[in-house]
Enzyme design. Structure first.
Site, PDB file in Angstrom:
ATOM      1  N   GLY A  35      17.037  54.112  -7.262  1.00  0.00           N
ATOM      2  CA  GLY A  35      17.640  53.145  -8.174  1.00  0.00           C
ATOM      3  C   GLY A  35      17.464  53.564  -9.622  1.00  0.00           C
ATOM      4  CB  ALA A  36      16.172  53.253 -12.486  1.00  0.00           C
ATOM      5  CG  HIS A  38      20.260  58.623 -14.633  1.00  0.00           C
ATOM      6  ND1 HIS A  38      20.796  59.790 -14.155  1.00  0.00           N
ATOM      7  CD2 HIS A  38      18.955  58.638 -14.247  1.00  0.00           C
ATOM      8  CE1 HIS A  38      19.874  60.497 -13.540  1.00  0.00           C
ATOM      9  NE2 HIS A  38      18.734  59.813 -13.565  1.00  0.00           N
ATOM     10  N   GLY A  40      23.486  60.926 -13.957  1.00  0.00           N
ATOM     11  CA  GLY A  40      23.146  62.000 -13.010  1.00  0.00           C
ATOM     12  C   GLY A  40      23.365  61.542 -11.566  1.00  0.00           C
ATOM     13  CG  HIS A  41      21.001  58.423  -9.853  1.00  0.00           C
ATOM     14  ND1 HIS A  41      20.342  57.881 -10.934  1.00  0.00           N
ATOM     15  CD2 HIS A  41      20.050  58.903  -9.024  1.00  0.00           C
ATOM     16  CE1 HIS A  41      19.024  58.018 -10.750  1.00  0.00           C
ATOM     17  NE2 HIS A  41      18.823  58.639  -9.615  1.00  0.00           N
ATOM     18  CE  LYS A 153      15.161  64.580 -13.509  1.00  0.00           C
ATOM     19  NZ  LYS A 153      13.691  64.451 -13.366  1.00  0.00           N
ATOM     20  CG  LEU A 188      21.510  62.650 -17.698  1.00  0.00           C
ATOM     21  CD1 LEU A 188      22.728  61.888 -17.169  1.00  0.00           C
ATOM     22  CD2 LEU A 188      21.200  62.178 -19.104  1.00  0.00           C
ATOM     23  CB  SER A 190      15.036  56.739 -13.529  1.00  0.00           C
ATOM     24  OG  SER A 190      16.117  57.005 -12.666  1.00  0.00           O
TER      25      SER A 190
END
Ligand code: PAF
Length: 285
Positions: A35-36, A38, A40-41, A153, A188, A190
Protein backbone atom coordinates in the site's frame (compact mmCIF):
# COMPACT_ATOMS: atom_id res chain seq x y z
CA UNK A 1 -9.51 -1.22 -19.32
CA UNK A 2 -11.96 -2.09 -16.48
CA UNK A 3 -14.04 0.77 -15.05
CA UNK A 4 -14.61 -0.90 -11.67
CA UNK A 5 -12.16 -2.33 -9.20
CA UNK A 6 -13.20 -5.54 -7.51
CA UNK A 7 -12.33 -5.47 -3.80
CA UNK A 8 -11.54 -8.94 -2.43
CA UNK A 9 -11.22 -9.35 1.34
CA UNK A 10 -11.39 -13.13 1.75
CA UNK A 11 -9.75 -16.08 0.04
CA UNK A 12 -12.80 -17.87 -1.36
CA UNK A 13 -14.03 -15.10 -3.69
CA UNK A 14 -10.43 -14.37 -4.69
CA UNK A 15 -9.90 -17.96 -5.78
CA UNK A 16 -13.32 -18.15 -7.50
CA UNK A 17 -12.61 -14.97 -9.47
CA UNK A 18 -9.14 -16.09 -10.55
CA UNK A 19 -10.49 -19.53 -11.54
CA UNK A 20 -13.20 -17.89 -13.68
CA UNK A 21 -10.63 -15.69 -15.44
CA UNK A 22 -8.41 -18.69 -15.98
CA UNK A 23 -11.29 -20.64 -17.58
CA UNK A 24 -11.54 -17.75 -20.06
CA UNK A 25 -7.86 -18.27 -20.88
CA UNK A 26 -6.84 -14.90 -19.44
CA UNK A 27 -3.27 -14.19 -18.33
CA UNK A 28 -3.27 -13.02 -14.72
CA UNK A 29 -0.64 -10.64 -13.36
CA UNK A 30 -0.10 -9.97 -9.66
CA UNK A 31 1.39 -6.74 -8.31
CA UNK A 32 2.19 -7.33 -4.61
CA UNK A 33 2.36 -4.13 -2.54
CA UNK A 34 2.26 -2.89 1.03
CA UNK A 35 0.00 0.00 0.00
CA UNK A 36 0.90 3.70 0.36
CA UNK A 37 0.92 3.58 -3.41
CA UNK A 38 2.89 6.01 -5.53
CA UNK A 39 3.67 6.39 -9.21
CA UNK A 40 6.20 3.54 -9.01
CA UNK A 41 3.46 1.10 -8.02
CA UNK A 42 1.19 2.50 -10.73
CA UNK A 43 3.95 1.88 -13.27
CA UNK A 44 3.90 -1.76 -12.16
CA UNK A 45 0.14 -1.85 -12.71
CA UNK A 46 0.58 -0.25 -16.15
CA UNK A 47 3.19 -2.86 -17.05
CA UNK A 48 0.87 -5.60 -15.76
CA UNK A 49 -1.91 -4.27 -18.00
CA UNK A 50 0.44 -4.35 -20.97
CA UNK A 51 1.46 -8.00 -20.48
CA UNK A 52 -1.74 -9.61 -19.18
CA UNK A 53 -5.51 -9.55 -19.42
CA UNK A 54 -6.20 -9.37 -15.68
CA UNK A 55 -4.36 -7.39 -13.03
CA UNK A 56 -4.63 -8.04 -9.30
CA UNK A 57 -2.80 -5.79 -6.83
CA UNK A 58 -2.42 -7.00 -3.26
CA UNK A 59 -2.17 -4.59 -0.34
CA UNK A 60 -0.80 -6.05 2.88
CA UNK A 61 1.59 -4.40 5.32
CA UNK A 62 3.42 -7.55 6.31
CA UNK A 63 4.39 -7.54 9.99
CA UNK A 64 6.85 -10.43 9.66
CA UNK A 65 9.25 -8.46 7.46
CA UNK A 66 9.69 -5.60 9.95
CA UNK A 67 12.21 -5.82 12.79
CA UNK A 68 11.16 -4.90 16.35
CA UNK A 69 12.66 -1.38 16.06
CA UNK A 70 11.47 -0.75 12.49
CA UNK A 71 8.54 1.31 11.20
CA UNK A 72 5.72 -1.29 11.04
CA UNK A 73 3.33 0.67 13.25
CA UNK A 74 3.97 4.01 11.52
CA UNK A 75 4.22 2.58 7.99
CA UNK A 76 1.84 4.79 5.93
CA UNK A 77 -1.61 3.27 5.40
CA UNK A 78 -4.33 4.74 3.16
CA UNK A 79 -6.50 1.91 1.87
CA UNK A 80 -9.24 4.07 0.36
CA UNK A 81 -6.69 6.31 -1.40
CA UNK A 82 -4.84 3.22 -2.66
CA UNK A 83 -8.05 1.67 -4.02
CA UNK A 84 -8.86 4.88 -5.90
CA UNK A 85 -5.36 4.89 -7.42
CA UNK A 86 -5.63 1.23 -8.44
CA UNK A 87 -9.03 1.84 -10.04
CA UNK A 88 -7.61 4.81 -11.94
CA UNK A 89 -4.62 2.75 -13.08
CA UNK A 90 -6.89 0.06 -14.50
CA UNK A 91 -6.34 -2.81 -12.05
CA UNK A 92 -9.14 -5.39 -12.11
CA UNK A 93 -9.00 -6.40 -8.47
CA UNK A 94 -7.43 -5.56 -5.13
CA UNK A 95 -6.61 -8.37 -2.72
CA UNK A 96 -6.72 -7.07 0.86
CA UNK A 97 -5.97 -9.90 3.29
CA UNK A 98 -6.07 -9.17 7.00
CA UNK A 99 -3.28 -10.20 9.39
CA UNK A 100 -5.66 -12.92 10.70
CA UNK A 101 -6.10 -14.36 7.18
CA UNK A 102 -2.40 -14.23 6.47
CA UNK A 103 -1.18 -15.40 9.87
CA UNK A 104 -3.90 -17.28 11.78
CA UNK A 105 -3.18 -18.06 15.44
CA UNK A 106 -1.75 -21.51 14.62
CA UNK A 107 0.47 -20.26 11.77
CA UNK A 108 3.89 -21.90 12.21
CA UNK A 109 5.82 -22.04 8.91
CA UNK A 110 8.53 -19.71 7.63
CA UNK A 111 10.68 -19.81 4.54
CA UNK A 112 14.41 -19.30 5.14
CA UNK A 113 15.83 -18.03 1.83
CA UNK A 114 19.38 -18.99 0.82
CA UNK A 115 22.49 -16.97 -0.10
CA UNK A 116 20.61 -14.24 -1.99
CA UNK A 117 19.34 -13.04 1.40
CA UNK A 118 22.82 -12.83 2.95
CA UNK A 119 24.70 -9.54 3.23
CA UNK A 120 23.43 -6.13 2.04
CA UNK A 121 19.98 -5.57 3.62
CA UNK A 122 20.05 -9.12 5.01
CA UNK A 123 22.94 -8.12 7.27
CA UNK A 124 21.15 -5.10 8.74
CA UNK A 125 17.59 -6.47 8.80
CA UNK A 126 17.76 -9.94 10.37
CA UNK A 127 14.66 -11.98 9.52
CA UNK A 128 13.48 -9.44 6.94
CA UNK A 129 13.89 -11.63 3.86
CA UNK A 130 12.42 -14.64 5.63
CA UNK A 131 9.31 -12.51 6.24
CA UNK A 132 9.29 -11.30 2.62
CA UNK A 133 9.81 -14.80 1.21
CA UNK A 134 7.06 -16.27 3.38
CA UNK A 135 4.47 -13.62 2.59
CA UNK A 136 5.27 -13.58 -1.13
CA UNK A 137 5.00 -17.38 -1.32
CA UNK A 138 1.63 -17.12 0.42
CA UNK A 139 0.44 -14.36 -1.94
CA UNK A 140 1.51 -16.42 -4.96
CA UNK A 141 -0.33 -19.48 -3.61
CA UNK A 142 -3.43 -17.47 -2.75
CA UNK A 143 -3.71 -15.69 -6.10
CA UNK A 144 -2.06 -18.19 -8.45
CA UNK A 145 -0.97 -15.59 -11.04
CA UNK A 146 0.88 -16.34 -14.29
CA UNK A 147 3.28 -13.45 -13.65
CA UNK A 148 4.20 -11.42 -10.56
CA UNK A 149 5.89 -8.01 -10.81
CA UNK A 150 8.37 -6.46 -8.38
CA UNK A 151 10.22 -3.15 -8.55
CA UNK A 152 13.97 -3.24 -9.13
CA UNK A 153 14.46 -0.64 -6.39
CA UNK A 154 14.37 -3.54 -3.90
CA UNK A 155 16.94 -5.39 -5.97
CA UNK A 156 18.00 -7.90 -3.33
CA UNK A 157 14.33 -8.64 -2.58
CA UNK A 158 13.76 -9.35 -6.28
CA UNK A 159 16.67 -11.82 -6.34
CA UNK A 160 15.50 -13.48 -3.11
CA UNK A 161 12.01 -13.93 -4.57
CA UNK A 162 13.43 -15.34 -7.80
CA UNK A 163 15.44 -17.89 -5.80
CA UNK A 164 12.47 -18.90 -3.63
CA UNK A 165 10.20 -19.35 -6.65
CA UNK A 166 12.87 -21.42 -8.41
CA UNK A 167 13.73 -23.56 -5.36
CA UNK A 168 10.10 -24.24 -4.41
CA UNK A 169 8.91 -24.81 -8.01
CA UNK A 170 6.21 -22.16 -7.69
CA UNK A 171 4.59 -21.97 -11.14
CA UNK A 172 4.87 -18.24 -11.80
CA UNK A 173 7.13 -15.96 -13.86
CA UNK A 174 8.82 -13.25 -11.77
CA UNK A 175 9.53 -9.99 -13.58
CA UNK A 176 11.50 -7.02 -12.31
CA UNK A 177 10.39 -3.55 -13.39
CA UNK A 178 12.89 -0.65 -13.56
CA UNK A 179 12.85 1.91 -10.76
CA UNK A 180 10.80 5.05 -11.30
CA UNK A 181 12.55 8.24 -10.21
CA UNK A 182 11.69 11.84 -9.43
CA UNK A 183 13.11 14.39 -11.90
CA UNK A 184 16.10 14.89 -9.56
CA UNK A 185 16.90 11.16 -9.49
CA UNK A 186 15.40 10.16 -6.12
CA UNK A 187 13.90 6.67 -6.40
CA UNK A 188 10.16 6.67 -5.65
CA UNK A 189 9.43 5.03 -2.30
CA UNK A 190 6.55 5.03 0.17
CA UNK A 191 9.11 6.03 2.81
CA UNK A 192 10.09 9.26 0.98
CA UNK A 193 7.14 10.89 2.75
CA UNK A 194 9.09 10.61 6.03
CA UNK A 195 11.76 13.01 4.70
CA UNK A 196 11.83 16.56 6.11
CA UNK A 197 12.21 19.27 3.39
CA UNK A 198 15.99 19.66 3.94
CA UNK A 199 16.43 15.88 3.83
CA UNK A 200 14.32 15.67 0.68
CA UNK A 201 16.69 18.19 -0.93
CA UNK A 202 19.71 16.02 0.01
CA UNK A 203 18.16 12.62 -0.83
CA UNK A 204 18.90 12.63 -4.63
CA UNK A 205 22.64 12.59 -3.81
CA UNK A 206 22.28 8.87 -3.15
CA UNK A 207 21.33 8.18 -6.77
CA UNK A 208 23.92 10.66 -8.05
CA UNK A 209 26.71 8.86 -6.15
CA UNK A 210 25.60 5.42 -7.35
CA UNK A 211 25.33 6.65 -10.96
CA UNK A 212 28.83 8.16 -10.80
CA UNK A 213 30.28 4.89 -9.48
CA UNK A 214 28.54 3.01 -12.31
CA UNK A 215 30.13 5.41 -14.83
CA UNK A 216 33.55 4.82 -13.28
CA UNK A 217 33.07 1.05 -13.40
CA UNK A 218 32.17 1.28 -17.10
CA UNK A 219 35.63 2.76 -17.77
CA UNK A 220 37.19 -0.37 -16.27
CA UNK A 221 38.03 1.22 -12.89
CA UNK A 222 38.24 -0.87 -9.74
CA UNK A 223 35.21 -0.82 -7.43
CA UNK A 224 37.06 -0.35 -4.11
CA UNK A 225 38.28 3.27 -4.46
CA UNK A 226 35.08 4.39 -6.22
CA UNK A 227 33.00 2.96 -3.38
CA UNK A 228 35.22 4.55 -0.69
CA UNK A 229 34.86 7.97 -2.37
CA UNK A 230 31.10 7.43 -2.70
CA UNK A 231 30.68 6.65 1.01
CA UNK A 232 32.75 9.72 1.94
CA UNK A 233 30.61 11.91 -0.33
CA UNK A 234 27.36 10.60 1.15
CA UNK A 235 28.59 11.15 4.70
CA UNK A 236 29.72 14.68 3.85
CA UNK A 237 26.26 15.37 2.39
CA UNK A 238 24.59 14.36 5.68
CA UNK A 239 23.80 10.67 5.20
CA UNK A 240 24.64 8.40 8.09
CA UNK A 241 25.07 5.69 8.85
CA UNK A 242 25.72 4.45 5.34
CA UNK A 243 24.88 0.82 6.07
CA UNK A 244 26.41 -0.45 2.87
CA UNK A 245 27.49 0.70 -0.56
CA UNK A 246 28.71 -2.20 -2.68
CA UNK A 247 29.07 -3.49 -6.21
CA UNK A 248 27.40 -6.86 -6.70
CA UNK A 249 26.82 -9.15 -9.66
CA UNK A 250 23.30 -8.52 -10.97
CA UNK A 251 22.42 -12.20 -11.10
CA UNK A 252 24.27 -13.89 -8.25
CA UNK A 253 24.74 -10.84 -5.98
CA UNK A 254 28.36 -11.93 -5.47
CA UNK A 255 30.77 -9.02 -4.74
CA UNK A 256 32.41 -7.60 -7.88
CA UNK A 257 35.83 -5.88 -8.04
CA UNK A 258 35.75 -4.94 -11.75
CA UNK A 259 32.69 -5.13 -13.97
CA UNK A 260 32.80 -7.83 -16.65
CA UNK A 261 29.04 -8.30 -17.03
CA UNK A 262 26.00 -6.51 -15.58
CA UNK A 263 26.47 -5.56 -11.93
CA UNK A 264 24.52 -3.36 -9.55
CA UNK A 265 25.88 -0.54 -7.45
CA UNK A 266 23.65 -0.93 -4.44
CA UNK A 267 23.31 0.99 -1.18
CA UNK A 268 21.31 1.56 1.98
CA UNK A 269 21.84 4.71 4.00
CA UNK A 270 20.01 6.67 6.65
CA UNK A 271 19.12 10.28 6.07
CA UNK A 272 17.92 11.53 9.45
CA UNK A 273 15.51 8.83 10.65
CA UNK A 274 14.70 7.55 7.17
CA UNK A 275 16.41 4.54 5.67
CA UNK A 276 16.80 4.90 1.90
CA UNK A 277 17.83 2.13 -0.48
CA UNK A 278 18.71 2.40 -4.14
CA UNK A 279 20.72 0.70 -6.87
CA UNK A 280 21.82 1.36 -10.44
CA UNK A 281 23.02 -0.95 -13.18
CA UNK A 282 26.75 -0.96 -13.97
CA UNK A 283 27.68 -2.36 -17.36
CA UNK A 284 31.13 -3.02 -18.80
CA UNK A 285 32.21 -0.19 -21.14
O1 PAF B 1 8.17 -4.63 -1.73
C1 PAF B 1 7.16 -4.70 -1.01
O2 PAF B 1 6.28 -3.83 -1.03
C2 PAF B 1 7.02 -5.86 -0.05
O3 PAF B 1 8.25 -6.27 0.43
C3 PAF B 1 6.24 -7.06 -0.66
C4 PAF B 1 6.99 -7.64 -1.85
C5 PAF B 1 4.86 -6.61 -1.09
C6 PAF B 1 6.10 -8.17 0.38
O4 PAF B 1 5.43 -7.71 1.52
Amino acid sequence: MPDTLLRLDTLEPLRARVAAWRREGERIVLVPTMGALHAGHLALVAHARAIGQRVIASIFVNPTQFGPTEDFSRYPRDTEGDLALLAGAGADAAWLPTVEIMYPADFATRIEPGPAAEGLCGRFRPGHFSGVATVVAKLLNQVGPDVALFGEKDFQQLQVIRSVVRDLDIPVAIEGVPTLREADGLALSSRNRYLAPAERATAPRLHAVLARIAEGLATGAEAGPLVADGIAELEAAGFGPVQYLEVRDAETLAPVARVAREARVIAAAYLGGTRLIDNVAALPG
